[in-house]
Every structure is written in C-alpha cells, then in structure tokens.
Enzyme design. Structure first.
Site, PDB file in Angstrom:
ATOM      1  N   TRP A  49       0.793  -1.223   0.000  1.00  0.00           N
ATOM      2  CA  TRP A  49       0.000   0.000   0.000  1.00  0.00           C
ATOM      3  C   TRP A  49       0.832   1.283   0.000  1.00  0.00           C
ATOM      4  O   TRP A  49       0.582   2.203  -0.788  1.00  0.00           O
ATOM      5  CB  TRP A  49      -0.977  -0.007   1.175  1.00  0.00           C
ATOM      6  CG  TRP A  49      -1.869   1.180   1.145  1.00  0.00           C
ATOM      7  CD1 TRP A  49      -1.795   2.295   1.916  1.00  0.00           C
ATOM      8  CD2 TRP A  49      -2.969   1.395   0.240  1.00  0.00           C
ATOM      9  NE1 TRP A  49      -2.765   3.183   1.557  1.00  0.00           N
ATOM     10  CE2 TRP A  49      -3.502   2.656   0.531  1.00  0.00           C
ATOM     11  CE3 TRP A  49      -3.527   0.639  -0.794  1.00  0.00           C
ATOM     12  CZ2 TRP A  49      -4.578   3.181  -0.158  1.00  0.00           C
ATOM     13  CZ3 TRP A  49      -4.616   1.168  -1.479  1.00  0.00           C
ATOM     14  CH2 TRP A  49      -5.122   2.418  -1.164  1.00  0.00           C
ATOM     15  N   ASP A 163      -9.671  -4.409   7.060  1.00  0.00           N
ATOM     16  CA  ASP A 163      -9.832  -2.955   7.109  1.00  0.00           C
ATOM     17  C   ASP A 163     -11.184  -2.589   7.731  1.00  0.00           C
ATOM     18  O   ASP A 163     -12.033  -3.458   7.969  1.00  0.00           O
ATOM     19  CB  ASP A 163      -9.733  -2.429   5.662  1.00  0.00           C
ATOM     20  CG  ASP A 163      -8.857  -1.201   5.570  1.00  0.00           C
ATOM     21  OD1 ASP A 163      -8.774  -0.471   6.569  1.00  0.00           O
ATOM     22  OD2 ASP A 163      -8.281  -0.969   4.491  1.00  0.00           O
ATOM     23  N   ARG A 214      -3.925  -2.064  14.183  1.00  0.00           N
ATOM     24  CA  ARG A 214      -3.434  -0.724  13.868  1.00  0.00           C
ATOM     25  C   ARG A 214      -3.813   0.214  14.999  1.00  0.00           C
ATOM     26  O   ARG A 214      -4.925   0.153  15.522  1.00  0.00           O
ATOM     27  CB  ARG A 214      -4.023  -0.276  12.542  1.00  0.00           C
ATOM     28  CG  ARG A 214      -3.319  -0.877  11.328  1.00  0.00           C
ATOM     29  CD  ARG A 214      -2.078  -0.073  10.960  1.00  0.00           C
ATOM     30  NE  ARG A 214      -2.483   1.260  10.596  1.00  0.00           N
ATOM     31  CZ  ARG A 214      -2.988   1.579   9.395  1.00  0.00           C
ATOM     32  NH1 ARG A 214      -3.065   0.676   8.457  1.00  0.00           N
ATOM     33  NH2 ARG A 214      -3.370   2.813   9.136  1.00  0.00           N
ATOM     34  N   ASP A 218      -3.482   6.055   8.589  1.00  0.00           N
ATOM     35  CA  ASP A 218      -2.418   5.635   7.659  1.00  0.00           C
ATOM     36  C   ASP A 218      -1.159   6.485   7.851  1.00  0.00           C
ATOM     37  O   ASP A 218      -1.230   7.690   8.040  1.00  0.00           O
ATOM     38  CB  ASP A 218      -2.907   5.761   6.217  1.00  0.00           C
ATOM     39  CG  ASP A 218      -3.929   4.687   5.901  1.00  0.00           C
ATOM     40  OD1 ASP A 218      -4.281   3.905   6.806  1.00  0.00           O
ATOM     41  OD2 ASP A 218      -4.384   4.633   4.747  1.00  0.00           O
TER      42      ASP A 218
END
Ligand code: GLA
Length: 521
Positions: A49, A163, A214, A218
């Site tokens: 990514w 996600d 996470r 991002d």
C-alpha cells in the site's frame, strides 16, 4: 413498603444489564497466541500500500517483489509475509462466493499463494469488515463472514488484514470478534491483523481477538513518504507499550523506510523506532529498486534481533531532553536491555545516558554494543556518552556479559510440499522442508503436532543450525484425487515447554489416474 421488591428487581436487572454490556465489550480473555502460537514475534514481511496503493497491483508486480525480497536478502533476515493489499481485486459471484480477478491475477489468488509458498514465504491477504473495501471497488465481509474466511483459507492465506471502511452502524468489537470466529471455523491458522486505525481502542480488547491491531491512521498516502506524520504515528503508538506482547502487537502501520524522499539517517531512525516498539516490520518500499544502504538497514540482524526478541516487550520513552529522546524499558531474552537515543534536532547532540535512566543501578559495569556500527565497548560504570547526528539514532544493547546473542530468526526454504503419484500400486514419496536460523541463538528442535492424516508422516532431523522436516507419503489404499494436509510444528523452548514460534506448511498430494493429472483449483 410495597415498593421494595420493585427496587430490588430494578437493581438486579441493572446489574445484569451492566454485566452483559461489560461482557460484550470485554470478550473473555483468550490470547490468540495460546491457541495457534501465531505471531509470537512481530510479523515481518512486505505490503504494497505505501508505495503502490491499489491501482498498479497485479500478479506480475507481486511476483517481482517476491523475487526481489528473496534476492535482496530480506527473506534471509526473516521477512516472510507478502501479498496484495486492497489490490487483491476479488469479486463476489452470483452464489455469494469470492472469486479471483483472473485479468489481474491469471494464476488466481490460490496460484499466487502457491508461488509465494514455494519460495519459502507466507501469503498475506486483505479484506474489509464493512460492506465494501475502502475504495468501494470490492465487497467487504459484512454478512458473508463465514463464507469469506473459508475462501481465504482455501486460497491458503497465512495472514489476513481486515480494514474498517464502510462500517456505518457496526460495532467494532463485535465485527472483529465475529470475523475471528469465522477464521477459526475455517480451520486454517491465519495471523489476524485488525485495521480500525485505532477506532474502538483495540489495544484494550483485541489481544483476545487478533494478533495485531493498527493504532493510528495511515502513515502516508500511497507513493509519498511523510516523515512528520510518521513521527506522530510513532508518538501515539509509544504510549500503548503495555498492550504489546507475544501473539498480540500494537501496529503503527507499514514501514516507510526506503521510500523516496527520506535520508539514510531517517531510514535508520525509522527502522530503529519500529524495532524498539516491537512493531510488525512490514516493509512498504519498492524492493526492486533499493539502495545498498536501504538493504543494509532493513536487513540489520542485530536491530531485527531487538524487534524479534522472544520476550516481546515494547520499548518506551524514559527521558526527553529537548529534541532528544531516550527509549528503554525493553528487556531482552538474555537479560540485556535495548536502548535507543533518537535526535530529532537539526544539529548533532551529545547525550549522557545514565544507567539509572534505563532502570539499572549506577554501580553496574556494562558492555555496550552499538547495533549500527556493530562495535562493542566497555564495561562502563554509571552510564555512557554518545554523539548522535541530526535526525539519526544510536541503537544500543547493554549487558553484563559479552558477546551479545541474536535470538533465533527462522528462515524456511518452502512452505509447500507438492507430491504427485500415478495411481497404480502403493508408493512412498518424500519431500523435505528445511528450516534454519540466522540468529546466533540456536533453534530448539521442532516438534510436529499430532493429528496428521494416516497417509503422511513427518520426521525431524537436526544438522547444525538447520533442521529438516522430512514428509513421507504412503499412497497405499488412496484413490485417485487430491489430498491436502497442513503440518504444524512448534519450536519448543526447553525450559518452559512454551512454543517460541510455530511453523505451518501445506502438503499437497495428487494421485493421477495414469499418465496425466487434472489441473488443481
Ligand atoms: C486503509 C488502510 C491502508 C490500506 C488502505 C487500502 O486506508 O489503513 O493500510 O489498506 O485502506 O484501501
């Protein structure tokens, strides 16, 4: 007076509601690693990514990166998990089943996995917990949890990133827990990577659900390394150090080290921070065009040994002096300590590190190993003085004893044994899987778990720092067709009997009717 029974009933109902709600938010603690021994050290690998985003991804690109991962020496340094991110491009057919996009991936997603497994790497796939993936180009797993996890298991995934886009109205704990149950039902041991960007504070509950989560948004937009944002991500992740441990890790996102726009010092600093935080080491740069300096940084086994330390402790900041941070709190398996001095300033910094800063007695006489220059000094009493260039680091290991061992770093030559026999008469076939360590610490002997199918037996032999798992198949009594087994072996720590790492590989057997077999799915 007559109101009392009602009040008591009210209290009982309130207690039951609170108990129910707290159970829903705190599912029974059940550390994933205890069941499947996955991700006992932070996962290492490559994910596309950061460099590529979604659009240019296809089978050719992923295979080229796989080959570069092997030829550059990253595999030998322990990087293993690899695959497409949102570029996976599957769709759902009329019967609700996930299907490969054969234009982008002509071998199908199963074929890509076989390619990766044959090179001794593990297969990382991607989906979303909502109705669609982030770009909305693909279906999410919502309301298809069990059939989709079945598809990932059939594609032979070893790692699944899930996600959190397009999840309006969904509860984060419930959604990820349901997917965990679906993964377990699918029966394949898959490292489960939660990607809610910190939403729902996964560090508080996800240790019993997945292997990593996470902690932030991002780290960059595709193709654009963002140093400032990376430092914000590191600062947020640092605070969560108590949540990390074997089998359950804080994930501050894929690495930006080696991407365009960063200096060598920034790459070294970034990598040292991720090692110190026991963060997953998922490289995010283009492995086909790395400078020698980038390769040396990403493959520094002494730094990786800090990250892959079996105690799995996440380091933290113990002292700040203006733009200089001292990170410590990371005890290592041999009793030594990792220390990071990070100079975020614009000029060089002369830094005194006192043993007391890092929780050690001033009177200790300690050896200091610099993990970037690979030099050992000492023993020193009281502390040491280091000079750190701007935006650079000193990554140190301090110990009462010298030399400094690097823990076992497991390298496997293949995760797929494919055997084929023509179906006339009983035959014996063998295929080997070789495992070695690139650390200085030897691997304890692998122990194969029982529950192999009757046609397969596995023997483990040791030869110095490598071990061979010989798979012997007996076709006696088997009919024409395809057979599959997943072999699980544990690397058992001799004192505690606890697995230090687990090894999973596939054995495929095809018995053909005669001269030629059918193509597999
Ligand atoms: C989210 C994730 C990223 C990447 C993209 C794909 O933004 O956080 O890591 O997977 O989705 O669209």
């Amino acid at each position: 007076m007559r109101k009392w029974p009602l009040v008591v009933l009210g209290i009982v109902i309130a207690v039951l509601i609170v108990a129910h709600l707290s159970r829903a938010q705190n599912p029974a603690p059940r550390v994933h690693a205890a069941d499947d021994a996955l991700a006992l050290t932070p996962p290492m690998g490559w994910y596309p990514w950061n460099e590529f985003g979604q659009e240019p991804q296809n089978e050719k690109l992923i295979k080229e990166i796989v080959d570069a991962l092997v030829s550059s020496g990253l595999k030998e340094a322990g990087y293993a998990y690899i695959g497409p991110d949102e570029g996976i491009c599957f769709s759902r057919d009329a019967r609700g089943k996930l299907t490969s996009n054969l234009e982008r991936y002509p071998s199908g997603l199963r074929g890509l996995g076989d390619y990766i497994h044959r090179r001794g790497l593990k297969y990382a796939l991607y989906t979303d917990a909502g109705t669609r993936t982030c770009s909305k180009a693909m279906p999410g797993a919502k309301d298809h949890e069990f059939e989709d996890m079945e598809a990932f298991a059939q594609w032979r995934a070893d790692y699944l990133k899930v996600d959190w886009c397009n999840t309006e109205g969904q509860d984060v704990v419930e959604s990820y827990t349901k997917l965990r149950d679906a993964l377990h039902a699918a029966g394949r041991p898959i490292v489960y990577s939660l990607c809610s960007w910190g939403e729902g504070e996964p560090w508080k509950w996800a240790a019993s659900v997945g292997n990593l989560w996470r902690t932030t948004g991002d780290i960059c937009s595709p193709g654009r390394a963002d140093w400032g944002n990376a430092m914000k991500v590191a600062a947020a992740n640092e605070k969560l150090y108590e949540a990390a441990g074997p089998g359950h890790w804080n994930d501050p996102d894929m690495m930006i080290a080696g991407m365009d726009g960063l200096s060598e010092a920034q790459n070294r600093s970034f990598f040292s921070l991720w090692c110190m935080m026991a963060a997953p080491l998922m490289a995010g740069n283009d492995l086909r065009k790395m400078t020698t300096a980038t390769v040396q940084i990403l493959t520094n086994l002494e730094a990786i040994g800090i990250n892959q330390d079996p105690l799995g402790i996440q380091g933290r900041i113990v002292r700040r002096d203006g733009k200089v941070e001292i990170w410590a709190g990371k005890r290592l398996f041999d009793g030594s300590q990792a220390v990071l001095v990070f100079n975020q300033g614009a000029g060089p910094a002369q830094v005194q590190v006192a043993w007391q800063d890092i929780g050690l007695a001033e009177s200790e006489a300690l050896y200091v190993r610099d993990l970037w220059t690979h030099q050992t000094a000492g023993p020193h009493r009281g502390g040491i003085s280091v000079t750190v260039a701007p935006k650079d680091v000193a990554l140190l290991r301090v110990s009462k004893t010298n030399p400094f061992p690097v823990p076992a770093i497991v390298i496997v030559d293949s995760y797929l044994v494919s055997l084929r026999a023509a179906g006339r008469g009983a035959q014996k076939l063998t295929g080997a899987v070789t495992v070695k360590t690139n650390g200085s610490d030897e691997l304890p002997l692998w122990k194969v778990r029982p529950a192999l199918p009757p046609w397969l037996s596995v023997a483990v032999t040791r030869n110095g720092k490598s071990q061979t798992l010989t798979n012997t198949v007996s076709t006696a009594g088997l009919k024409k067709g395809f057979y599959h087994a997943l072999v699980r072996a544990d690397n058992i720590e001799p004192v505690s009997g606890r697995p230090m790492s687990a090894l999973y590989y596939d054995v495929d057997l095809e018995i053909t009717g005669g001269a030629r077999g059918r193509a597999r799915d």
